[in-house]
Design an enzyme around this catalytic site. Structure first.
Site, PDB file in Angstrom:
ATOM      1  N   TYR A 183       6.790 -20.370  -0.067  1.00 35.50           N
ATOM      2  CA  TYR A 183       6.257 -20.187  -1.453  1.00 35.50           C
ATOM      3  C   TYR A 183       6.096 -18.407  -1.948  1.00 35.50           C
ATOM      4  O   TYR A 183       6.784 -17.998  -2.763  1.00 35.50           O
ATOM      5  CB  TYR A 183       5.243 -20.732  -1.822  1.00 35.50           C
ATOM      6  CG  TYR A 183       4.616 -20.365  -3.282  1.00 35.50           C
ATOM      7  CD1 TYR A 183       5.048 -21.078  -4.406  1.00 35.50           C
ATOM      8  CD2 TYR A 183       3.481 -19.603  -3.339  1.00 35.50           C
ATOM      9  CE1 TYR A 183       4.658 -20.763  -5.662  1.00 35.50           C
ATOM     10  CE2 TYR A 183       2.964 -19.222  -4.609  1.00 35.50           C
ATOM     11  CZ  TYR A 183       3.641 -19.865  -5.857  1.00 35.50           C
ATOM     12  OH  TYR A 183       3.278 -19.542  -7.069  1.00 35.50           O
ATOM     13  N   ARG A 230      -7.876 -13.785  -3.394  1.00 35.71           N
ATOM     14  CA  ARG A 230      -8.704 -13.430  -4.480  1.00 35.71           C
ATOM     15  C   ARG A 230      -8.860 -14.381  -5.871  1.00 35.71           C
ATOM     16  O   ARG A 230      -9.969 -14.583  -6.116  1.00 35.71           O
ATOM     17  CB  ARG A 230      -8.380 -11.988  -4.929  1.00 35.71           C
ATOM     18  CG  ARG A 230      -8.857 -11.253  -6.186  1.00 35.71           C
ATOM     19  CD  ARG A 230      -8.370 -10.232  -6.943  1.00 35.71           C
ATOM     20  NE  ARG A 230      -7.357 -10.915  -7.507  1.00 35.71           N
ATOM     21  CZ  ARG A 230      -6.380 -10.277  -8.015  1.00 35.71           C
ATOM     22  NH1 ARG A 230      -6.357  -8.903  -7.972  1.00 35.71           N
ATOM     23  NH2 ARG A 230      -5.494 -10.788  -8.929  1.00 35.71           N
ATOM     24  N   PHE A 300       5.237   4.649  -5.458  1.00 35.68           N
ATOM     25  CA  PHE A 300       5.421   3.542  -6.363  1.00 35.68           C
ATOM     26  C   PHE A 300       5.220   2.169  -5.284  1.00 35.68           C
ATOM     27  O   PHE A 300       4.687   1.260  -5.670  1.00 35.68           O
ATOM     28  CB  PHE A 300       6.832   3.368  -6.898  1.00 35.68           C
ATOM     29  CG  PHE A 300       7.279   1.923  -7.257  1.00 35.68           C
ATOM     30  CD1 PHE A 300       6.940   1.557  -8.511  1.00 35.68           C
ATOM     31  CD2 PHE A 300       7.976   1.360  -6.407  1.00 35.68           C
ATOM     32  CE1 PHE A 300       7.208   0.218  -9.089  1.00 35.68           C
ATOM     33  CE2 PHE A 300       8.453  -0.266  -6.918  1.00 35.68           C
ATOM     34  CZ  PHE A 300       8.012  -0.733  -8.346  1.00 35.68           C
TER      35      PHE A 300
END
Length: 378
Positions: A183, A230, A300
């Site tokens: 997933y 989280r 980045f």
């Protein structure tokens, strides 16, 4: 802003970072982007959508150099955000959703295509309503960037469709660690693939970077899995369960049991077991970052990863995650952004937070030895 300052009031280094960040002069990249957008309404609309739909990536994307890489990644993000908006929309009939997911890699070539069928409460609905603007800008990209975006969109769309039809996942839950990895690969690891392909195609990074599939995948999985840990409470309240039952089922009969006071010990052990799973990706993350040669591209990539390791240290052994969504302090986040200028600095950040996890690792935890070994590998 006052609350941000108060949260960091006992940490002078964070206050300094907040001041520096707030009053820093505009970078050359920011100035060039402003000048470009002032003359190009279509591109400006795309960057408006980027700022509207991204909580965390908009700022780092807009700091990217060279400009063609920045634009390619902006469009890459918006295309995948459009795809994700369709996947998330529970008001769409399943057949229609699957049809769109499996054909989205072709849709991005259809000038004038827009979509008005999203539910009224879908937060990024407007992006699809005006998706013709995104398509126009996508078609202005160099062919090598279009090809990367098309390929990842196809892989991700089909992966999402497989999950929507239950081929890999039962309802809204994830069963095994293998399913969890798959997933996260579809929703984040493929983004790692795409970014590596874009960097490689640009000529600003080594061609070989596109072949580094394992560590590119780990870059995405590290971020996605940290966010899934989280977001336990938020996902539970929304009826979703992304923690694999193969892990949480060792500690409870029902996924919601960890919110109860009488289950605190099992909840802590389960949480730390999840963190252990994520820690195993850290060596790959550091290896990937060490291969980057262009400073803006390095920053980045590094900024989200240092945010993730800081978040992982915050959630480890922290039962608050079962009651609310917790985040690192804004001052801490800004300090991390300013530190992401070199590999040495990034290594120092990872070392700091891995040591924090080590200090909180308790000998009574059934995963104590495995966590210690994972820390040792890092």
């Amino acid at each position: 802003m006052l609350s941000v300052i108060l949260n960091s009031i006992t940490r002078p280094e964070e206050l300094v970072a907040l001041y520096q960040y707030k009053f820093a002069p505009k970078t050359d990249a920011q100035i060039r982007l402003q000048q470009t957008l002032a003359k190009d309404a279509s591109k400006k609309r795309c960057y408006d959508f980027l700022n509207m739909t991204s909580r965390s990536f908009a700022a780092v994307i807009q700091e990217l150099e060279p400009d063609e890489v920045r634009d390619a990644i902006c469009l890459f993000y918006l295309v995948l955000r459009g795809l994700d908006t369709i996947e998330d929309d529970m008001t769409l009939p399943l057949d229609r959703k699957v049809e769109l997911l499996r054909s989205f890699d072709k849709i991005i070539y259809k000038k004038g295509w827009t979509f008005n069928e999203s539910g009224p409460n879908e937060k990024d609905r407007e992006l699809l309503v005006q998706f013709d603007v995104v398509i126009d800008e996508f078609l202005r990209l160099k062919p090598q960037y279009q090809s990367v975006i098309e390929n990842i969109t196809k892989l991700m769309g089909n992966g999402m469709a497989d999950y929507a039809t239950g081929e890999h996942r039962e309802n809204t839950s994830v069963a095994t660690v293998k399913d969890f990895d798959l997933y996260c690969h579809y929703v984040a690891g493929l983004v790692g693939y795409g970014l590596s392909d874009i960097f490689s195609a640009s000529g600003y990074e080594l061609k070989e970077l596109a072949e580094e599939k394992k560590i590119s995948n780990s870059m995405g999985l590290f971020l996605q899995k940290t966010n899934i840990i989280r977001d336990y409470r938020e996902d539970l309240d929304d009826g979703r369960q992304f923690w694999p039952k193969e892990i949480w089922g060792k500690y409870a009969e029902e996924f919601s049991e960890f919110t109860k006071a009488e289950n605190q010990l099992k909840a802590k052990y389960c949480l730390n077991d999840m963190v252990l799973n994520v820690l195993n990706h850290v060596p790959d993350v550091l290896t990937y970052l060490s291969k980057l040669q262009t400073r803006p591209i390095f920053m980045f990539c590094a900024i989200p990863q240092v945010m993730a390791i800081a978040t992982l240290a915050l959630v480890f052994n922290n039962l608050d995650i079962y009651q609310r969504n917790i985040k690192i302090r804004k001052g801490e986040a800004v300090k991390l952004i300013l530190e992401c200028t070199s590999m040495d600095n990034v290594i120092a950040v990872f070392r700091k937070y891995v040591f924090e996890i080590a200090k909180k690792n308790e000998a009574c935890d059934p995963n104590f030895m495995e966590i210690s070994m994972a820390i040792g590998r890092v």
